[in-house]
Scaffold this active site. Structure first.
Site, PDB file in Angstrom:
ATOM      1  N   ILE A 154      -6.354   9.659   4.464  1.00 37.51           N
ATOM      2  CA  ILE A 154      -4.893   9.850   4.387  1.00 37.51           C
ATOM      3  C   ILE A 154      -4.548  10.830   3.265  1.00 37.51           C
ATOM      4  O   ILE A 154      -3.794  11.791   3.470  1.00 37.51           O
ATOM      5  CB  ILE A 154      -4.169   8.488   4.186  1.00 37.51           C
ATOM      6  CG1 ILE A 154      -4.381   7.609   5.414  1.00 37.51           C
ATOM      7  CG2 ILE A 154      -2.676   8.706   3.921  1.00 37.51           C
ATOM      8  CD1 ILE A 154      -3.874   6.179   5.282  1.00 37.51           C
ATOM      9  N   ASP A 173     -10.283  10.788  -6.896  1.00 33.86           N
ATOM     10  CA  ASP A 173     -10.981   9.820  -6.036  1.00 33.86           C
ATOM     11  C   ASP A 173     -12.361   9.577  -6.627  1.00 33.86           C
ATOM     12  O   ASP A 173     -12.856  10.410  -7.400  1.00 33.86           O
ATOM     13  CB  ASP A 173     -11.097  10.319  -4.592  1.00 33.86           C
ATOM     14  CG  ASP A 173     -11.208   9.149  -3.607  1.00 33.86           C
ATOM     15  OD1 ASP A 173     -11.949   8.194  -3.894  1.00 33.86           O
ATOM     16  OD2 ASP A 173     -10.540   9.167  -2.579  1.00 33.86           O
ATOM     17  N   PRO A 204      -7.161   2.037  -1.522  1.00 35.81           N
ATOM     18  CA  PRO A 204      -7.236   0.694  -0.919  1.00 35.81           C
ATOM     19  C   PRO A 204      -6.901  -0.369  -1.967  1.00 35.81           C
ATOM     20  O   PRO A 204      -7.025  -0.107  -3.172  1.00 35.81           O
ATOM     21  CB  PRO A 204      -8.704   0.589  -0.496  1.00 35.81           C
ATOM     22  CG  PRO A 204      -9.437   1.524  -1.396  1.00 35.81           C
ATOM     23  CD  PRO A 204      -8.477   2.610  -1.798  1.00 35.81           C
ATOM     24  N   ALA A 231       0.905   2.568   0.528  1.00 33.28           N
ATOM     25  CA  ALA A 231      -0.405   1.948   0.768  1.00 33.28           C
ATOM     26  C   ALA A 231      -0.261   0.421   0.765  1.00 33.28           C
ATOM     27  O   ALA A 231       0.005  -0.182   1.810  1.00 33.28           O
ATOM     28  CB  ALA A 231      -1.392   2.439  -0.276  1.00 33.28           C
ATOM     29  N   ARG A 232      -0.402  -0.220  -0.382  1.00 35.10           N
ATOM     30  CA  ARG A 232      -0.248  -1.668  -0.488  1.00 35.10           C
ATOM     31  C   ARG A 232       0.629  -1.980  -1.697  1.00 35.10           C
ATOM     32  O   ARG A 232       0.452  -1.402  -2.780  1.00 35.10           O
ATOM     33  CB  ARG A 232      -1.609  -2.362  -0.664  1.00 35.10           C
ATOM     34  CG  ARG A 232      -2.470  -2.363   0.590  1.00 35.10           C
ATOM     35  CD  ARG A 232      -1.897  -3.266   1.689  1.00 35.10           C
ATOM     36  NE  ARG A 232      -2.706  -3.290   2.909  1.00 35.10           N
ATOM     37  CZ  ARG A 232      -2.568  -2.450   3.940  1.00 35.10           C
ATOM     38  NH1 ARG A 232      -1.657  -1.497   3.919  1.00 35.10           N
ATOM     39  NH2 ARG A 232      -3.330  -2.569   5.018  1.00 35.10           N
ATOM     40  N   ASP A 256       6.723   1.802   0.880  1.00 34.06           N
ATOM     41  CA  ASP A 256       6.719   1.324   2.265  1.00 34.06           C
ATOM     42  C   ASP A 256       6.045  -0.049   2.334  1.00 34.06           C
ATOM     43  O   ASP A 256       5.849  -0.589   3.411  1.00 34.06           O
ATOM     44  CB  ASP A 256       6.000   2.351   3.162  1.00 34.06           C
ATOM     45  CG  ASP A 256       6.120   2.005   4.640  1.00 34.06           C
ATOM     46  OD1 ASP A 256       7.246   1.686   5.079  1.00 34.06           O
ATOM     47  OD2 ASP A 256       5.102   2.048   5.355  1.00 34.06           O
ATOM     48  N   GLU A 261       4.251  -9.197   0.889  1.00 29.71           N
ATOM     49  CA  GLU A 261       4.976  -8.961   2.147  1.00 29.71           C
ATOM     50  C   GLU A 261       4.296  -9.587   3.370  1.00 29.71           C
ATOM     51  O   GLU A 261       4.913  -9.715   4.421  1.00 29.71           O
ATOM     52  CB  GLU A 261       5.134  -7.464   2.387  1.00 29.71           C
ATOM     53  CG  GLU A 261       3.798  -6.780   2.699  1.00 29.71           C
ATOM     54  CD  GLU A 261       3.918  -5.295   3.008  1.00 29.71           C
ATOM     55  OE1 GLU A 261       4.944  -4.673   2.680  1.00 29.71           O
ATOM     56  OE2 GLU A 261       2.962  -4.760   3.596  1.00 29.71           O
ATOM     57  N   HIS A 298       7.158  -1.170   5.877  1.00 34.00           N
ATOM     58  CA  HIS A 298       5.746  -0.934   6.206  1.00 34.00           C
ATOM     59  C   HIS A 298       5.650  -0.293   7.594  1.00 34.00           C
ATOM     60  O   HIS A 298       5.121  -0.888   8.547  1.00 34.00           O
ATOM     61  CB  HIS A 298       4.914  -2.217   6.130  1.00 34.00           C
ATOM     62  CG  HIS A 298       3.470  -1.927   5.816  1.00 34.00           C
ATOM     63  ND1 HIS A 298       2.739  -2.663   4.927  1.00 34.00           N
ATOM     64  CD2 HIS A 298       2.638  -0.962   6.267  1.00 34.00           C
ATOM     65  CE1 HIS A 298       1.506  -2.175   4.859  1.00 34.00           C
ATOM     66  NE2 HIS A 298       1.434  -1.122   5.665  1.00 34.00           N
TER      67      HIS A 298
HETATM   68  C1  COI Z   1      -2.949  -0.320   7.824  1.00 31.95           C
HETATM   69  O1  COI Z   1      -3.413   0.122   8.885  1.00 31.95           O
HETATM   70  O2  COI Z   1      -3.704  -0.611   6.871  1.00 31.95           O
HETATM   71  C2  COI Z   1      -1.505  -0.496   7.670  1.00 31.95           C
HETATM   72  O3  COI Z   1      -1.045  -0.515   6.564  1.00 31.95           O
HETATM   73  C3  COI Z   1      -0.656  -0.744   8.892  1.00 31.95           C
HETATM   74  C4  COI Z   1      -0.547  -2.195   9.223  1.00 31.95           C
HETATM   75  C5  COI Z   1       0.187  -3.040   8.260  1.00 31.95           C
HETATM   76  C6  COI Z   1       0.030  -2.417  10.598  1.00 31.95           C
END
Ligand code: COI
Length: 333
Positions: A154, A173, A204, A231-232, A256, A261, A298
């Site tokens: 990405i 990275d 990640p 991302a997260r 996002d 969540e 998301h």
């Molecule tokens: C992923 O593919 O890791 C995403 O973040 C999308 C998912 C929450 C549907």
């Protein structure tokens, strides 16, 4: 062969059904998440596939093992929710989704531009018949330095798109990639913090990255920095972010994803009391009240192209492992 597909959205169902027909697989399709109450739907299946909201608790994994399930296939790229260590201990084969990174990358570039051009303020004001330019002076990317934290699939696509805008691009990275070097300069994280006007995160979620955008990291950033996190949510230390937005150290924030969540997103909660795991929801509500903080549900991944390929990936992963003993979608050890 039989599979159980959990968390199936209406747009995924025809893709999953068609592929299962093609491979001669019996399929159970449910909108429900995998959890203690729904695990019984996997009875007799060789593999199960989920998105990111399912619960892979030890109890659920024990139950799946007893039923003879062999493959756990996430249709998401992220697999932080899969209880990987215990699942491996039980001998499951684990796979994750691998869809084209373009949707998330394009969404991230959109997020950068929205922040730089004050689009929340512009849209809110215009809707309210306030047609002033107050607070809406933007910047142009060609004058700015953008930092990419995480230059995997990405991040690399974000870099390639951004290269057309003429900005300086710095990347961090743990592994370096020759194609990235054509458009960006690899630096350490502190240099990204110190030199970038915009920082977009594509890492990640791991123990080492949890809460990485904390007070210390933010203190090293430029005043008015724009932070994008598609991302997260857990990559951010929310208290430090709130402090950064309040003090105007952070010029804009686009998220996002938000911490806790799981189990909440992609479902209407208009009349519900929302309780987020590990982080009081009011903190997010508070952050969202700022005109320079953007929060979306998301959805960066959610394009026709990516959604179809995620759905196919869930079925392919199980089919490949059950027929060939291995899959290109297996999560590396
Ligand atoms: C992923 O593919 O890791 C995403 O973040 C999308 C998912 C929450 C549907």
């Amino acid at each position: 062969m039989k599979i159980t597909a959990y968390e199936v959205r209406p747009d995924e169902e025809p893709v999953i059904r068609n592929l299962c027909d093609k491979y001669g697989i019996d399929v159970v399709i449910t909108r429900a998440n995998l959890d203690e109450n729904t695990v019984n739907l996997a009875e007799g299946s060789d593999g199960i596939t989920t998105l990111g909201q399912s619960t892979y608790s030890n109890e659920v994994l024990d139950e799946l093992k007893k039923m003879g399930v062999q493959v756990l296939a996430s249709r998401c790229v992220g697999y932080n929710h899969m209880n990987v260590e215990y699942a491996r201990e039980l001998g499951f084969k684990l796979c994750n989704g691998s869809y084209a990174p373009n949707g998330v990358a394009e969404y991230s570039v959109m997020a950068i531009l929205m922040c730089m051009r004050h689009q929340k303020k512009a849209l809110y004001n215009t809707n309210d018949n306030d047609f002033t330019l107050k607070g809406k002076m933007g910047r142009e990317l060609r004058s700015l330095t953008v930092g990419i934290l995480g230059a995997g699939k990405i991040g690399k696509t974000v870099i390639k798109i951004l290269s057309g805008f003429g900005c300086k691009i710095l990347a961090y990275d743990v592994v370096q990639d020759d194609e990235v070097k054509e458009y960006a300069t690899y630096v350490d994280m502190d240099t990204i913090y110190k030199e970038c006007d915009v920082i977009t995160i594509h890492m990640p979620l791991l123990p080492a990255t949890t809460g990485m955008i904390n007070k210390d990291a933010i203190s090293k950033m430029k005043d008015g920095v724009i932070i994008i996190n598609n991302a997260r949510g857990e990559l951010l230390d929310v208290d430090a972010i709130i402090e950064g937005v309040e003090s105007e150290k952070i010029g804009a924030l686009f998220c996002d994803a938000f911490p806790g969540e799981t189990g909440i997103i992609h479902i209407p909660h208009n009349t519900d009391i929302i309780r987020t795991e590990g982080m009081p929801y009011f903190k997010l509500k508070y952050l969202r009240s700022f005109v320079n903080v953007y929060h979306t549900p998301h959805m960066a991944f959610f394009t026709e192209e990516a959604a179809a390929s995620m759905a196919a990936c869930g079925v392919d992963s199980i089919y490949e492992i059950m027929t060939e003993g291995k899959s290109s979608h297996e999560i590396p050890c």
